[in-house]
Design a protein around this motif. Sequence first.
Motif, PDB file in Angstrom:
ATOM      1  N   ALA A 231       4.690 -18.326   6.987  1.00  0.00           N
ATOM      2  CA  ALA A 231       5.317 -17.557   7.922  1.00  0.00           C
ATOM      3  C   ALA A 231       6.174 -18.374   8.910  1.00  0.00           C
ATOM      4  O   ALA A 231       5.707 -19.641   9.031  1.00  0.00           O
TER       5      ALA A 231
ATOM      6  N   HIS B  53      -2.408 -11.916   5.957  1.00  0.00           N
ATOM      7  CA  HIS B  53      -2.036 -13.268   6.260  1.00  0.00           C
ATOM      8  C   HIS B  53      -3.288 -14.288   6.427  1.00  0.00           C
ATOM      9  O   HIS B  53      -4.467 -13.424   6.777  1.00  0.00           O
TER      10      HIS B  53
ATOM     11  N   GLN C  78       7.214 -10.923  10.934  1.00  0.00           N
ATOM     12  CA  GLN C  78       7.805 -11.686   9.846  1.00  0.00           C
ATOM     13  C   GLN C  78       8.015 -10.979   8.576  1.00  0.00           C
ATOM     14  O   GLN C  78       8.436 -11.880   7.752  1.00  0.00           O
ATOM     15  N   MET C  79       7.762  -9.891   8.408  1.00  0.00           N
ATOM     16  CA  MET C  79       7.842  -9.278   7.250  1.00  0.00           C
ATOM     17  C   MET C  79       8.827  -8.238   7.104  1.00  0.00           C
ATOM     18  O   MET C  79       8.757  -7.625   8.138  1.00  0.00           O
TER      19      MET C  79
ATOM     20  N   ILE D 153       1.521 -15.744   4.662  1.00  0.00           N
ATOM     21  CA  ILE D 153       1.507 -14.255   4.410  1.00  0.00           C
ATOM     22  C   ILE D 153       1.495 -13.856   2.862  1.00  0.00           C
ATOM     23  O   ILE D 153       2.040 -14.684   2.055  1.00  0.00           O
TER      24      ILE D 153
ATOM     25  N   ARG E 141       0.484 -20.453   9.138  1.00  0.00           N
ATOM     26  CA  ARG E 141      -0.005 -19.040   8.777  1.00  0.00           C
ATOM     27  C   ARG E 141       0.776 -18.609   7.412  1.00  0.00           C
ATOM     28  O   ARG E 141       2.206 -18.927   7.090  1.00  0.00           O
TER      29      ARG E 141
ATOM     30  N   TYR F 165       2.157 -11.255  12.392  1.00  0.00           N
ATOM     31  CA  TYR F 165       2.816 -11.358  10.911  1.00  0.00           C
ATOM     32  C   TYR F 165       3.606 -10.275  10.552  1.00  0.00           C
ATOM     33  O   TYR F 165       4.450 -10.196   9.811  1.00  0.00           O
TER      34      TYR F 165
END
Length: 256
Positions: free
Chosen positions: A34, A5, A44-45, A14, A12, A41
């Motif tokens: 993101a 990221h 967020q995945m 990714i 942000r 991060y």
Amino acid sequence: MGTSHFLVPSGRLIIVHGGSDKGFVPNASLIFKAGQASGDYHGQMNYDNFSKWLTEKLLPNIPPNSIVVLDNAPYHSVLEDKVPTKSTTKKDMILWLSKRNITHDPALRKMELYEIVQANKPPEDEKNYKIDRIIRSNGHIPLRTPPYMCELNPIELAWAQVKSYIRSRNTMGDFSIQSLFQVTEEAIASVTQLDWQKFCQHVITIENKFWETDRLMEDRTDEIIISLRTDSDSESDFDYSESDPESNSESTSDCD
């Protein structure tokens, strides 16, 4: 392959990508902004996003019978059939046991069922991960790095170079999110095949050092002779039966 990221005040990004000693995999780049639900991060995945990228972008663009190196990020490690935990409902514990034809009495208390689950759960090295199944079903071999050993994944060196490029282009820290997208693509393109060859060779060197250290430790361990005899033991070996009885008595009184 891996995820990274880059953060600027406007947001942000990714980045998900894969590479080898041939360079970044063509047409396998995924870059997206993101959300703001989490400061981390990795939060967020998720498995759905990663598996979609894997099946649509990475696997169709790598040579047959490739070895796919991945770390132990949560979205890489979703199990095919998760072993029940203490917080699992009794109903789901019974279902898990029944699917495996494991003998149990549904009338047992939850903790008793949990003990049966623990006694029948597969060994750690036999865990079935969804991502591994996808990779194998496409004719490739998944290979996971040990936990917290990111230095064994060459893409980490690629990410370091990408981030360095982006920072060099953003000395004022005022990229818009659109500019960040563009510069990120430039940064990825700047990592050459020669760079990747150096990254891979660096990882091989580190791995060889680990193997050599392991061999030396094993050899040294075989050579070590642990003595249970100490200085205090040698003093206690004195044969009082051959000494003067009065001296023996004095010695004993000193210990009281």
